[in-house]
Design an enzyme around this catalytic site. Sequence first.
Site: not given
Length: 465
Positions: A239-241
């Site tokens: 994910s963007k994390r």
Amino acid sequence: MSDLRVRFAPSPTGYLHIGGARTALFNYLLAQQQSGTFVLRIEDTDVARSTQESVDAILDAMDWLGLTCDEGPFYQSDRSELYKEKIEQLLAEGKAYRCYCTQEELDAKREAALASGGKPKYDGTCRTRTDQPEQPYVVRFRLPNDEGVTHFNDRIKGGISIRHQELDDLILQRSDGTPTYNLVVVIDDAEMGINLVVRGDDHINNTPRQILLYEALGYQVPEFAHVPMILGADKKRLSKRHGATSVMAYQAMGYLPEALVNYLVRLGWSYGDEEIFSMDELIEKFSLNNVGKSAGVFNPEKLLWLNAHYIKTGDASRLAALLTEFLEAKGIVPSEGPDLVAVVESLRERASTLVEMADGAAFYFFDELAYDEKAHNKFLTEGHRALLSGICEQLRECSGFDEADLEAAFAKVMERFSLKFGKVAQPLRVALTGGTASPSIYDVLKVLGKERSLYRIERALTVLV
Ligand code: GLU
């Protein structure tokens, strides 16, 4: 042409992400390899979440990666008549039914089921209903054979069986009249002649339901291959994390499409311990048999390493063309500077991305350099006046400006001033590039050419401290 027909079926609710791109790539490779057909279908039935912007973003990203489709893009929003027809067919054949249960009733059933330790699935109240009251309804699939088992052989995951007891009477049409994913995906895959469905394994639980729908609609069931998902370094779903997940973010960060393609394919597929594959090699060597069953872990360092490889070895004219946009973003007008191909050649060993290359190239384009302060104070001093003037004179005498001419000029300066190479090169480097780190001094001189080089040394002589 072989009979193989595969497809990529993105929902246009955002950009093309790394996982989707890998699915598209696998499909593309299979179609290319077997001279089959790669179909692109935009699954835009979720009107509220689908946007033209996302469609464009997905098409751009596929284009950038070189994943050209043979048919399409088709849009599900253009096909609602077909879906309606098929829903009517299922209703008429008693394979689907109208369900008038309200949300409150469904919630109550769900709670009762949970309270008695059962599965919270629809209890089939409306299965036998024959009236058609004037109130909102959904159309549900009548699960054939409540006691049955559906089995399929996944080309990646192996044999998978599901007992129908685990399944629900699936909603095929929402109360607003729109059809649901599981229905339209089956109709489209069947009508488009798709005989191998390669997609992310987040859909694996849908597959038995879809198989039952194929059968109910009288379609031939295709083969399936579910590709494991991609995880971040912490083993959580990417994910963007974990950094950028959009394909085009990598373009903006100065990655080359061949690096991303090479990286994505290796994320889940292996061929001995080989790491580097051109698209042609992938088309030749890719096989679902060597796609692992378990999730791949996204490794940004490896992607960067591959990018550096393709920058080192790629065609310099093409890299120069790609670099242009990155230079322009820095306010540089590339046509006003030295030959861009030579610029690339001088920097390709030192840059891992086009962004880094543009940063490293900036000095070539500014004759009025801003000197790094520390370098200025150390190497552009009155104590260097004689040396820099001497270099200037020697270079001016050069009739050519190739490596041999420059070596000869350097040798004379080194001898005249009794200095080692580094002691001559470093002040000159600051005069030519503004700093102490750059490509080799001969490369810098050659790329800048005689006139620009002399101009810069003379200018440095006016700012000595
Ligand atoms: N549109 C679905 C998605 O983007 C893909 C459906 C499929 O491949 O069957 O997740």
